[in-house]
Design an enzyme around this catalytic site. Structure first.
Site, mmCIF file in Angstrom:
data_model
loop_
_atom_site.group_PDB
_atom_site.id
_atom_site.type_symbol
_atom_site.label_atom_id
_atom_site.label_comp_id
_atom_site.label_asym_id
_atom_site.label_seq_id
_atom_site.Cartn_x
_atom_site.Cartn_y
_atom_site.Cartn_z
ATOM 1 N N ASP A 82 -18.106 -13.164 2.146
ATOM 2 C CA ASP A 82 -18.980 -12.147 2.727
ATOM 3 C C ASP A 82 -20.136 -12.759 3.508
ATOM 4 O O ASP A 82 -20.591 -13.876 3.233
ATOM 5 C CB ASP A 82 -19.529 -11.214 1.647
ATOM 6 C CG ASP A 82 -20.290 -11.936 0.531
ATOM 7 O OD1 ASP A 82 -19.869 -13.055 0.146
ATOM 8 O OD2 ASP A 82 -21.299 -11.391 0.056
ATOM 9 N N GLU A 174 -20.610 -12.708 -2.789
ATOM 10 C CA GLU A 174 -21.649 -13.588 -3.324
ATOM 11 C C GLU A 174 -23.020 -13.013 -3.059
ATOM 12 O O GLU A 174 -23.934 -13.135 -3.889
ATOM 13 C CB GLU A 174 -21.522 -14.978 -2.693
ATOM 14 C CG GLU A 174 -22.451 -16.035 -3.282
ATOM 15 C CD GLU A 174 -23.790 -16.182 -2.540
ATOM 16 O OE1 GLU A 174 -24.639 -16.968 -2.993
ATOM 17 O OE2 GLU A 174 -23.985 -15.489 -1.512
#
Length: 415
Positions: A82, A174
């Site tokens: 991400d 994350e």
């Protein structure tokens, strides 16, 4: 294609997939682009001859490059899929600019400039190629530069080059609580230690980071019409403000640095009946971290006694812990990283990380996982930039870890 060109080409390919995480989602992954990127990486891993490649519905990708040194430690590399949502566009349009000592125009149409006076950290890279966004988004070197490094490493390892088993994992989300790392099945990732490549400038190494917790305090008041409010109305918004007034105004992110912890009251939603206050708690020191969490409860009790006809409820949950607390009993990973930097002539910059990485969650789960640099600057900013030579050094560090690992046995002793 040379290593530099391959790194850049892979990076551009990966950032072209929109994979911004979504903190409002409870699904893993929180955004569909992360699963799209995961599937692409799984296909590429298989094409590179990586064994046991799996990608699941949570966008967790794993595989292993079998080694030719059975006595060598099994090393893992981890990166997250991400990119962060900081209110900018999810669409990343990277470009390469030559930095000649002058301000860089990122976007002529929107008059967006990376100005030296505001970002003097770019000065040492005069005469070098710099990867930047067009100023409407982050660059995404956090963490797609790491993905490019890992994939290039796997593509470039020659069969004759000594190395042990190399495990790789790409995980989602994350940026919104290390969710992917917490869901990673370590029984399918059986390395001796691992590395995240998820910090910034050339030479940065993270072997300690904040202990982190998040909390919510709910203030329930008593609503009343103003004509009959005296002695009856309890304003939950004022309850929340009174609560915050019991904390040191200088004990905040904007007033602290280095290893100083803080409370960060970062979200308040209120109406006539209820106010919900969210807080982030950070400290490097474990005992101080526990004291900070206890402080929340103590102030809750004080506010509850101050407003007996209202009520106050709270919850606090740990988010991640200090990597350093888990490396003390097994420092093989850190020592190997320091040796790799020494061998490459890269000055290490030990950085107490005022945040968390997937390595914090993984270390707490029993897998020692230090963190080293991508080479980029200004993560989470439209002015994020990645000097190409620093990007190459990140790759060289990963390669050197594998090379030096082959010279040792799994206990860290020279073979």
């Amino acid at each position: 294609m040379g290593i530099r060109d391959e790194l850049v080409a892979r990076f551009f390919r990966y950032v072209a997939i929109e994979s911004q995480s979504n903190a409002t989602s409870t699904h893993l992954p929180s955004s569909p682009g992360q699963l799209e990127l995961a599937k692409l990486l799984a296909e590429e891993l298989r094409s590179l001859g990586v064994d046991d490649v799996v990608v699941d519905e949570q966008a967790i990708v794993m595989g292993v490059k079998r080694g030719n040194r059975s006595s060598a430690p099994r090393i893992g590399f981890i990166a997250h899929l991400d990119t962060v949502d900081v209110g900018l566009s999810a669409v990343i349009r990277p470009q390469i600019k030559r930095f000649e000592g002058r301000d860089l125009c990122l976007n002529p149409a929107k008059d967006i400039w990376l100005r030296i006076a505001e970002h003097p950290e770019i000065i040492p890279w005069q005469g070098e190629d710099i990867i930047v966004s067009n100023g409407t988004s982050v660059l995404g070197a956090d963490n797609k530069a790491a993905i490019a490094v890992i994939m290039t490493l796997l593509a470039r390892l020659e069969p004759s080059q000594p190395h042990g088993d190399i495990f790789v994992a790409f995980v989602p989300d994350e940026e919104i609580g290390l969710r992917g790392a917490k869901a990673l099945d370590l029984s399918r990732f059986p390395c001796d230690f691992a590395y995240t490549i998820d910090c910034c400038e050339l030479g940065e190494v993270v072997v300690e980071n904040f202990n982190a917790a998040s909390g919510e305090i709910v203030f329930t008041g008593v609503s009343a019409h103003p004509m009959s409010a005296k002695g009856v109305l309890v304003n939950p918004l004022l309850m929340a403000l009174d609560f915050m007034s019991h904390f040191d105004r200088s004990d905040t992110p904007e007033c602290t640095e280095k290893r100083e912890g803080y409370f960060w009251f970062k979200d308040l939603v209120a109406n006539d009946s209820e106010a919900r206050l969210k807080v982030m708690i950070r400290d490097f020191d474990k005992s101080k971290f526990e004291q900070r969490k206890q402080r929340i409860g103590e102030v809750v009790e004080r506010i509850a006694s101050q407003y007996p006809s209202g009520s106050v409820q709270y919850s606090v949950a740990d988010t991640y812990h200090n990597i350093g607390d888990y490396l003390q009993g097994d420092n093989r990973s850190a020592e190997l990283l320091f040796n790799a930097l020494d061998r490459l002539g890269i000055a290490k910059k030990l950085t107490p990380m005022r945040g968390g990485t997937d390595g914090a969650a993984l270390s707490a789960r029993g897998l020692p996982t230090p963190n080293f640099f991508t080479g980029a600057y200004n993560f989470h900013s439209r002015f994020e930039f990645l000097p190409v030579p620093a990007f190459e050094k990140s790759y060289e560090t990963a390669l050197m870890l594998c090379t030096l690992g082959a010279e040792h046995d799994s206990d860290g002793q020279r073979a």
